[in-house]
Design a protein around this motif. Sequence first.
Motif, PDB file in Angstrom:
ATOM      1  N   PRO A  66      -5.001  10.537   9.874  1.00 55.93           N
ATOM      2  CA  PRO A  66      -4.012   9.678   9.211  1.00 55.93           C
ATOM      3  C   PRO A  66      -4.411   8.209   9.329  1.00 55.93           C
ATOM      4  O   PRO A  66      -5.077   7.812  10.281  1.00 55.93           O
ATOM      5  CB  PRO A  66      -2.731   9.946   9.995  1.00 55.93           C
ATOM      6  N   VAL A  67      -3.968   7.417   8.350  1.00 63.48           N
ATOM      7  CA  VAL A  67      -4.234   5.982   8.409  1.00 63.48           C
ATOM      8  C   VAL A  67      -3.141   5.267   9.190  1.00 63.48           C
ATOM      9  O   VAL A  67      -3.330   4.132   9.634  1.00 63.48           O
ATOM     10  CB  VAL A  67      -4.368   5.370   6.995  1.00 63.48           C
ATOM     11  N   ASP A  68      -1.987   5.934   9.369  1.00 65.90           N
ATOM     12  CA  ASP A  68      -0.878   5.335  10.107  1.00 65.90           C
ATOM     13  C   ASP A  68       0.093   6.442  10.521  1.00 65.90           C
ATOM     14  O   ASP A  68      -0.006   7.577  10.037  1.00 65.90           O
ATOM     15  CB  ASP A  68      -0.159   4.314   9.222  1.00 65.90           C
ATOM     16  N   TYR A  69       1.012   6.088  11.409  1.00 62.09           N
ATOM     17  CA  TYR A  69       2.053   7.010  11.860  1.00 62.09           C
ATOM     18  C   TYR A  69       3.411   6.320  11.721  1.00 62.09           C
ATOM     19  O   TYR A  69       3.521   5.099  11.924  1.00 62.09           O
ATOM     20  CB  TYR A  69       1.852   7.407  13.332  1.00 62.09           C
ATOM     21  N   SER A  70       4.438   7.097  11.416  1.00 64.98           N
ATOM     22  CA  SER A  70       5.795   6.540  11.362  1.00 64.98           C
ATOM     23  C   SER A  70       6.338   6.418  12.784  1.00 64.98           C
ATOM     24  O   SER A  70       5.721   6.910  13.742  1.00 64.98           O
ATOM     25  CB  SER A  70       6.706   7.455  10.530  1.00 64.98           C
ATOM     26  N   ALA A  71       7.507   5.796  12.897  1.00 61.63           N
ATOM     27  CA  ALA A  71       8.144   5.653  14.209  1.00 61.63           C
ATOM     28  C   ALA A  71       8.458   7.022  14.808  1.00 61.63           C
ATOM     29  O   ALA A  71       8.458   7.188  16.030  1.00 61.63           O
ATOM     30  CB  ALA A  71       9.419   4.822  14.083  1.00 61.63           C
ATOM     31  N   ARG A  72       8.686   8.013  13.968  1.00 60.03           N
ATOM     32  CA  ARG A  72       8.990   9.369  14.438  1.00 60.03           C
ATOM     33  C   ARG A  72       7.744  10.229  14.607  1.00 60.03           C
ATOM     34  O   ARG A  72       7.845  11.414  14.913  1.00 60.03           O
ATOM     35  CB  ARG A  72       9.946  10.042  13.469  1.00 60.03           C
ATOM     36  N   GLY A  73       6.571   9.679  14.353  1.00 62.06           N
ATOM     37  CA  GLY A  73       5.330  10.416  14.561  1.00 62.06           C
ATOM     38  C   GLY A  73       4.792  11.137  13.343  1.00 62.06           C
ATOM     39  O   GLY A  73       3.845  11.909  13.442  1.00 62.06           O
ATOM     40  N   TYR A  74       5.390  10.902  12.168  1.00 56.59           N
ATOM     41  CA  TYR A  74       4.876  11.519  10.952  1.00 56.59           C
ATOM     42  C   TYR A  74       3.527  10.897  10.598  1.00 56.59           C
ATOM     43  O   TYR A  74       3.331   9.686  10.731  1.00 56.59           O
ATOM     44  CB  TYR A  74       5.839  11.337   9.773  1.00 56.59           C
ATOM     45  N   ARG A  75       2.633  11.730  10.109  1.00 60.11           N
ATOM     46  CA  ARG A  75       1.320  11.251   9.698  1.00 60.11           C
ATOM     47  C   ARG A  75       1.426  10.634   8.300  1.00 60.11           C
ATOM     48  O   ARG A  75       2.036  11.213   7.410  1.00 60.11           O
ATOM     49  CB  ARG A  75       0.325  12.423   9.640  1.00 60.11           C
ATOM     50  N   TYR A  91      -0.930   9.053   5.080  1.00 60.43           N
ATOM     51  CA  TYR A  91      -2.242   9.007   4.455  1.00 60.43           C
ATOM     52  C   TYR A  91      -2.187   8.065   3.267  1.00 60.43           C
ATOM     53  O   TYR A  91      -1.116   7.823   2.705  1.00 60.43           O
ATOM     54  CB  TYR A  91      -2.658  10.412   4.008  1.00 60.43           C
ATOM     55  N   ASP A  92      -3.350   7.565   2.850  1.00 61.86           N
ATOM     56  CA  ASP A  92      -3.407   6.681   1.688  1.00 61.86           C
ATOM     57  C   ASP A  92      -4.286   7.305   0.599  1.00 61.86           C
ATOM     58  O   ASP A  92      -4.729   8.456   0.718  1.00 61.86           O
ATOM     59  CB  ASP A  92      -3.888   5.284   2.081  1.00 61.86           C
ATOM     60  N   SER A  93      -4.566   6.543  -0.446  1.00 58.67           N
ATOM     61  CA  SER A  93      -5.362   7.081  -1.564  1.00 58.67           C
ATOM     62  C   SER A  93      -6.781   7.433  -1.119  1.00 58.67           C
ATOM     63  O   SER A  93      -7.389   8.363  -1.652  1.00 58.67           O
ATOM     64  CB  SER A  93      -5.390   6.090  -2.720  1.00 58.67           C
ATOM     65  N   GLY A  94      -7.333   6.723  -0.141  1.00 55.33           N
ATOM     66  CA  GLY A  94      -8.661   7.057   0.384  1.00 55.33           C
ATOM     67  C   GLY A  94      -8.672   8.421   1.059  1.00 55.33           C
ATOM     68  O   GLY A  94      -9.706   9.100   1.097  1.00 55.33           O
ATOM     69  N   SER A  95      -7.529   8.822   1.571  1.00 60.73           N
ATOM     70  CA  SER A  95      -7.416  10.132   2.220  1.00 60.73           C
ATOM     71  C   SER A  95      -7.627  11.260   1.211  1.00 60.73           C
ATOM     72  O   SER A  95      -8.174  12.304   1.550  1.00 60.73           O
ATOM     73  CB  SER A  95      -6.052  10.289   2.888  1.00 60.73           C
ATOM     74  N   PHE A  96      -7.194  11.025  -0.039  1.00 58.42           N
ATOM     75  CA  PHE A  96      -7.410  12.031  -1.079  1.00 58.42           C
ATOM     76  C   PHE A  96      -8.898  12.226  -1.334  1.00 58.42           C
ATOM     77  O   PHE A  96      -9.368  13.344  -1.517  1.00 58.42           O
ATOM     78  CB  PHE A  96      -6.710  11.624  -2.389  1.00 58.42           C
ATOM     79  N   GLU A  97      -9.638  11.131  -1.349  1.00 56.91           N
ATOM     80  CA  GLU A  97     -11.083  11.207  -1.554  1.00 56.91           C
ATOM     81  C   GLU A  97     -11.748  11.979  -0.410  1.00 56.91           C
ATOM     82  O   GLU A  97     -12.595  12.854  -0.639  1.00 56.91           O
ATOM     83  CB  GLU A  97     -11.668   9.795  -1.645  1.00 56.91           C
ATOM     84  N   THR A  98     -11.350  11.678   0.806  1.00 57.64           N
ATOM     85  CA  THR A  98     -11.905  12.379   1.969  1.00 57.64           C
ATOM     86  C   THR A  98     -11.560  13.858   1.912  1.00 57.64           C
ATOM     87  O   THR A  98     -12.421  14.715   2.158  1.00 57.64           O
ATOM     88  CB  THR A  98     -11.360  11.758   3.281  1.00 57.64           C
ATOM     89  N   LYS A 156       0.846  -1.198   0.000  1.00 58.48           N
ATOM     90  CA  LYS A 156       0.000   0.000   0.000  1.00 58.48           C
ATOM     91  C   LYS A 156       0.879   1.246   0.000  1.00 58.48           C
ATOM     92  O   LYS A 156       1.847   1.326   0.745  1.00 58.48           O
ATOM     93  CB  LYS A 156      -0.894  -0.018   1.243  1.00 58.48           C
ATOM     94  N   LYS A 157       0.535   2.232  -0.835  1.00 66.99           N
ATOM     95  CA  LYS A 157       1.301   3.480  -0.934  1.00 66.99           C
ATOM     96  C   LYS A 157       0.813   4.466   0.110  1.00 66.99           C
ATOM     97  O   LYS A 157      -0.383   4.721   0.239  1.00 66.99           O
ATOM     98  CB  LYS A 157       1.119   4.061  -2.343  1.00 66.99           C
TER      99      LYS A 157
END
Length: 175
Positions: free
Chosen positions: A33-42, A44-51, A3-4
Amino acid sequence: MEKKYYTAGEIAKISGVSSRTIRFYDSKGLLQPVDYSARGYRYYDSGSFETLQKILMFKFLGFSLEQIKELIQSDQRDYSIMKQSLENQKELLKKKRIEIDRLLEAVEVAETCTEIEDWDNLIVLLNLLSNEKKIENQYATTDNLNRRITIHQYNTSTINWMEWEYITIGNWYRN
């Protein structure tokens, strides 16, 4: 297939909004956000663009952030809520169009004004237009209407309100 994911900055750049806007929508619970990195970066995925596209569309139509949040959350559950909200917004936009048309008429009158007296008439016209909008807002909801009724119950004047208003505007217009 992997997933991108996109960072807040990437989704902002692709969508044409600022990173700050993305963070703001996240803080309001609109675009999480759909996920967070280890450093706390948000992320998003392709569904986020639609939202995000829905948020921007509703914002453009004049919906409040609270209304947008409700619409986005209800979108997945009940399409009829979104449809009703869009119909309500359509009616508000029609009212705005009427108001803009009236203002355009006033500007067209202003363009033909040649003397000071004409400008005075134009000022009266603009005041009447703005007063009409204020009156419309006062009676926009049943709650506002009930408050106005309560105010009129305590009237001590011997002259009816509308009659007094007519006399006042007529005298003001003549002077």
